[in-house]
Design a protein around this motif. Sequence first.
Motif, PDB file in Angstrom:
ATOM      1  N   ARG A  24       6.738 -30.317  30.346  1.00  0.00           N
ATOM      2  CA  ARG A  24       6.147 -29.143  29.707  1.00  0.00           C
ATOM      3  C   ARG A  24       6.316 -29.338  28.209  1.00  0.00           C
ATOM      4  O   ARG A  24       7.405 -29.668  27.745  1.00  0.00           O
ATOM      5  N   HIS A  25       5.231 -29.137  27.477  1.00  0.00           N
ATOM      6  CA  HIS A  25       5.266 -29.359  26.043  1.00  0.00           C
ATOM      7  C   HIS A  25       4.748 -28.128  25.301  1.00  0.00           C
ATOM      8  O   HIS A  25       3.725 -27.550  25.675  1.00  0.00           O
ATOM      9  N   ALA A  26       5.459 -27.785  24.251  1.00  0.00           N
ATOM     10  CA  ALA A  26       5.130 -26.607  23.449  1.00  0.00           C
ATOM     11  C   ALA A  26       3.803 -26.792  22.714  1.00  0.00           C
ATOM     12  O   ALA A  26       3.347 -27.928  22.512  1.00  0.00           O
ATOM     13  N   PRO A  27       3.201 -25.679  22.296  1.00  0.00           N
ATOM     14  CA  PRO A  27       1.947 -25.760  21.546  1.00  0.00           C
ATOM     15  C   PRO A  27       2.036 -26.627  20.291  1.00  0.00           C
ATOM     16  O   PRO A  27       1.037 -27.219  19.884  1.00  0.00           O
ATOM     17  N   THR A  28       3.208 -26.707  19.697  1.00  0.00           N
ATOM     18  CA  THR A  28       3.366 -27.487  18.469  1.00  0.00           C
ATOM     19  C   THR A  28       3.338 -28.996  18.721  1.00  0.00           C
ATOM     20  O   THR A  28       3.191 -29.776  17.779  1.00  0.00           O
ATOM     21  N   VAL A  29       3.487 -29.410  19.974  1.00  0.00           N
ATOM     22  CA  VAL A  29       3.422 -30.834  20.311  1.00  0.00           C
ATOM     23  C   VAL A  29       1.957 -31.239  20.378  1.00  0.00           C
ATOM     24  O   VAL A  29       1.194 -30.740  21.195  1.00  0.00           O
ATOM     25  N   LYS A  30       1.581 -32.142  19.502  1.00  0.00           N
ATOM     26  CA  LYS A  30       0.186 -32.583  19.444  1.00  0.00           C
ATOM     27  C   LYS A  30      -0.132 -33.493  20.618  1.00  0.00           C
ATOM     28  O   LYS A  30       0.730 -34.261  21.069  1.00  0.00           O
ATOM     29  N   PRO A  31      -1.362 -33.437  21.112  1.00  0.00           N
ATOM     30  CA  PRO A  31      -1.722 -34.274  22.260  1.00  0.00           C
ATOM     31  C   PRO A  31      -1.390 -35.755  22.078  1.00  0.00           C
ATOM     32  O   PRO A  31      -0.902 -36.401  23.008  1.00  0.00           O
ATOM     33  N   GLU A  32      -1.615 -36.281  20.894  1.00  0.00           N
ATOM     34  CA  GLU A  32      -1.362 -37.713  20.674  1.00  0.00           C
ATOM     35  C   GLU A  32       0.119 -38.075  20.860  1.00  0.00           C
ATOM     36  O   GLU A  32       0.444 -39.219  21.158  1.00  0.00           O
ATOM     37  N   ALA A  33       1.014 -37.102  20.718  1.00  0.00           N
ATOM     38  CA  ALA A  33       2.443 -37.350  20.931  1.00  0.00           C
ATOM     39  C   ALA A  33       2.772 -37.589  22.405  1.00  0.00           C
ATOM     40  O   ALA A  33       3.875 -38.041  22.720  1.00  0.00           O
ATOM     41  N   LEU A  34       1.826 -37.321  23.296  1.00  0.00           N
ATOM     42  CA  LEU A  34       2.042 -37.490  24.737  1.00  0.00           C
ATOM     43  C   LEU A  34       1.589 -38.851  25.254  1.00  0.00           C
ATOM     44  O   LEU A  34       1.747 -39.153  26.433  1.00  0.00           O
ATOM     45  N   LYS A  35       1.040 -39.668  24.376  1.00  0.00           N
ATOM     46  CA  LYS A  35       0.460 -40.946  24.800  1.00  0.00           C
ATOM     47  C   LYS A  35       1.447 -41.816  25.598  1.00  0.00           C
ATOM     48  O   LYS A  35       1.097 -42.330  26.661  1.00  0.00           O
ATOM     49  N   ALA A  36       2.637 -42.002  25.091  1.00  0.00           N
ATOM     50  CA  ALA A  36       3.598 -42.882  25.777  1.00  0.00           C
ATOM     51  C   ALA A  36       3.989 -42.312  27.130  1.00  0.00           C
ATOM     52  O   ALA A  36       4.084 -43.060  28.127  1.00  0.00           O
ATOM     53  N   GLU A  37       4.181 -41.014  27.191  1.00  0.00           N
ATOM     54  CA  GLU A  37       4.554 -40.375  28.462  1.00  0.00           C
ATOM     55  C   GLU A  37       3.423 -40.505  29.489  1.00  0.00           C
ATOM     56  O   GLU A  37       3.660 -40.805  30.659  1.00  0.00           O
ATOM     57  N   ILE A  38       2.200 -40.300  29.030  1.00  0.00           N
ATOM     58  CA  ILE A  38       1.046 -40.443  29.917  1.00  0.00           C
ATOM     59  C   ILE A  38       0.894 -41.893  30.372  1.00  0.00           C
ATOM     60  O   ILE A  38       0.723 -42.167  31.563  1.00  0.00           O
ATOM     61  N   ALA A  39       0.982 -42.822  29.440  1.00  0.00           N
ATOM     62  CA  ALA A  39       0.825 -44.244  29.783  1.00  0.00           C
ATOM     63  C   ALA A  39       1.862 -44.679  30.814  1.00  0.00           C
ATOM     64  O   ALA A  39       1.556 -45.444  31.738  1.00  0.00           O
ATOM     65  N   ALA A  40       3.095 -44.180  30.697  1.00  0.00           N
ATOM     66  CA  ALA A  40       4.146 -44.536  31.654  1.00  0.00           C
ATOM     67  C   ALA A  40       3.830 -44.032  33.056  1.00  0.00           C
ATOM     68  O   ALA A  40       4.208 -44.662  34.041  1.00  0.00           O
ATOM     69  N   LEU A  41       3.134 -42.902  33.163  1.00  0.00           N
ATOM     70  CA  LEU A  41       2.776 -42.345  34.466  1.00  0.00           C
ATOM     71  C   LEU A  41       1.572 -43.044  35.084  1.00  0.00           C
ATOM     72  O   LEU A  41       1.372 -42.984  36.299  1.00  0.00           O
ATOM     73  N   LEU A  42       0.760 -43.666  34.237  1.00  0.00           N
ATOM     74  CA  LEU A  42      -0.432 -44.348  34.747  1.00  0.00           C
ATOM     75  C   LEU A  42      -0.081 -45.732  35.258  1.00  0.00           C
ATOM     76  O   LEU A  42      -0.735 -46.308  36.055  1.00  0.00           O
TER      77      LEU A  42
END
Length: 158
Positions: A140-158
């Motif tokens: 869960r990420h707060a509104p202040t967390v920009k989408p691009e900051a999730l890249k590594a987390e997303i890539a690890a799940l893919l």
Amino acid sequence: MSLYDFTVKRANGGTQALADYADKVVLIVNTASKCGFTPQYAGLEALHREFGPRGLVVLGFPCNQFGAQEPGDAAEIANFCSLTYDVSFPLFAKVDVNGAAADPLFTWLKAQAPGLLGTRGIKWNFTKFLVDRKGEVVGRHAPTVKPEALKAEIAALL
């Protein structure tokens, strides 16, 4: 229970079984068109385009509960998102994310990934929930967390 047990309302009035996204990594976001965080639509679309071919899907749920920053109807919201941010990821019907009328999906998301200090309520527009390929909430990420900051987390799940 997993993400795949839910059915949500489409912006056009139909329904969508989230089981249709089985084996995908899903980023669920409560959105708004007149918010200081609205430019995050561009970052969400960039994630959708970059990681979509590898199995990411971004799902947007317009919400008018925070400062009445999503006053439009489904057609106005879709038009704004398309013309302003070239959004191509799915946008669903407007929902409540908090309170007695909260959409069951968001009630479940908040229970699976409470906020700071265990709070359940969503604080503002553009709160992001990341769900793995098994349909389980992993972040869960707060509104202040920009989408691009999730890249590594997303890539690890893919």
